[in-house]
Design a protein around this motif. Sequence first.
Motif, PDB file in Angstrom:
ATOM      1  N   UNK A  34       0.822  -1.211  -0.179  1.00 61.42           N
ATOM      2  CA  UNK A  34       0.024  -0.095   0.051  1.00 61.42           C
ATOM      3  C   UNK A  34       0.772   1.224  -0.024  1.00 61.42           C
ATOM      4  N   UNK A  35       0.385   2.130  -1.113  1.00 60.10           N
ATOM      5  CA  UNK A  35       1.455   3.059  -1.081  1.00 60.10           C
ATOM      6  C   UNK A  35       0.620   4.518  -0.694  1.00 60.10           C
ATOM      7  N   UNK A  36       1.395   5.239   0.062  1.00 57.48           N
ATOM      8  CA  UNK A  36       0.758   6.806   0.311  1.00 57.48           C
ATOM      9  C   UNK A  36       1.455   7.719  -0.774  1.00 57.48           C
ATOM     10  N   UNK A  95      -2.946  10.736  -0.544  1.00 55.92           N
ATOM     11  CA  UNK A  95      -3.925   9.552  -1.062  1.00 55.92           C
ATOM     12  C   UNK A  95      -3.143   8.320  -0.806  1.00 55.92           C
ATOM     13  N   UNK A  96      -3.994   7.422  -0.636  1.00 57.16           N
ATOM     14  CA  UNK A  96      -3.354   6.043  -0.564  1.00 57.16           C
ATOM     15  C   UNK A  96      -3.988   5.159  -1.573  1.00 57.16           C
ATOM     16  N   UNK A  97      -3.404   4.110  -1.848  1.00 57.11           N
ATOM     17  CA  UNK A  97      -3.637   3.295  -3.125  1.00 57.11           C
ATOM     18  C   UNK A  97      -2.930   1.761  -2.888  1.00 57.11           C
ATOM     19  N   UNK A  98      -3.344   1.064  -3.479  1.00 59.81           N
ATOM     20  CA  UNK A  98      -2.676  -0.528  -3.716  1.00 59.81           C
ATOM     21  C   UNK A  98      -1.926  -0.751  -4.914  1.00 59.81           C
ATOM     22  N   UNK A  99      -0.807  -1.418  -4.680  1.00 61.43           N
ATOM     23  CA  UNK A  99      -0.178  -2.005  -5.698  1.00 61.43           C
ATOM     24  C   UNK A  99      -0.576  -3.404  -5.881  1.00 61.43           C
ATOM     25  N   UNK A 118      -7.039   1.931  -7.411  1.00 63.57           N
ATOM     26  CA  UNK A 118      -8.017   1.976  -6.239  1.00 63.57           C
ATOM     27  C   UNK A 118      -7.676   3.420  -5.493  1.00 63.57           C
ATOM     28  N   UNK A 119      -7.841   4.592  -6.123  1.00 64.81           N
ATOM     29  CA  UNK A 119      -7.532   5.797  -5.336  1.00 64.81           C
ATOM     30  C   UNK A 119      -8.835   6.179  -4.716  1.00 64.81           C
ATOM     31  N   UNK A 120      -8.716   6.812  -3.663  1.00 62.43           N
ATOM     32  CA  UNK A 120      -9.789   7.475  -2.951  1.00 62.43           C
ATOM     33  C   UNK A 120      -9.666   8.860  -3.290  1.00 62.43           C
ATOM     34  N   UNK A 121     -10.579   9.597  -2.752  1.00 58.92           N
ATOM     35  CA  UNK A 121     -10.611  10.974  -2.779  1.00 58.92           C
ATOM     36  C   UNK A 121      -9.445  11.964  -2.220  1.00 58.92           C
ATOM     37  N   UNK A 122      -8.733  11.220  -1.232  1.00 64.05           N
ATOM     38  CA  UNK A 122      -7.647  11.884  -0.503  1.00 64.05           C
ATOM     39  C   UNK A 122      -8.048  12.729   0.533  1.00 64.05           C
ATOM     40  N   UNK A 123      -7.349  13.260   1.407  1.00 65.41           N
ATOM     41  CA  UNK A 123      -7.436  13.952   2.502  1.00 65.41           C
ATOM     42  C   UNK A 123      -6.410  15.130   2.574  1.00 65.41           C
ATOM     43  N   UNK A 124      -6.995  16.286   2.754  1.00 68.23           N
ATOM     44  CA  UNK A 124      -6.312  17.392   2.663  1.00 68.23           C
ATOM     45  C   UNK A 124      -5.360  17.678   4.037  1.00 68.23           C
TER      46      UNK A 124
END
Length: 129
Positions: A34-36, A95-99, A118-124
């Motif tokens: 999982x990446x940030x 953002x976080x996402x999966x490899x 599987x990108x999310x909307x992110x957090x500021x």
Amino acid sequence: QVQFVESGGGLVQPGGSLRLSCAAPGFTLDYYAIGWFRQAPGKEREGVSCVGSHDGSTYYLDSVKGRFTVSRDNAANTVYLQMNNLNPEDTAVYYCAANLLRSSCSSDTEIRSNEYDYWGPGTQVTVSS
């Protein structure tokens, strides 16, 4: 459709801390690295950190080494990014996402957003006095 959900962002003063969380409702995180990532206004998205599924492998962008710590709780299906000693240059949407092709990270290899899904909307995250 799978979509990750990031949370924990906010406004913090320089030197402050935040803990980001990454959840994936309906998707089992524990098979994948999982990446940030983060993206500041006018800049390209950059890989900040990565955590392997079970081997403890991690990666950190040079500018966050010693300040950020990535971890995961596979039982809770959640990944975390502890951010300490924040500075204004850390201001961005995170953002976080999966490899989906890798279960581990390499400490000396930057992570690329085009290898993650599987990108999310992110957090500021805003660091300002």
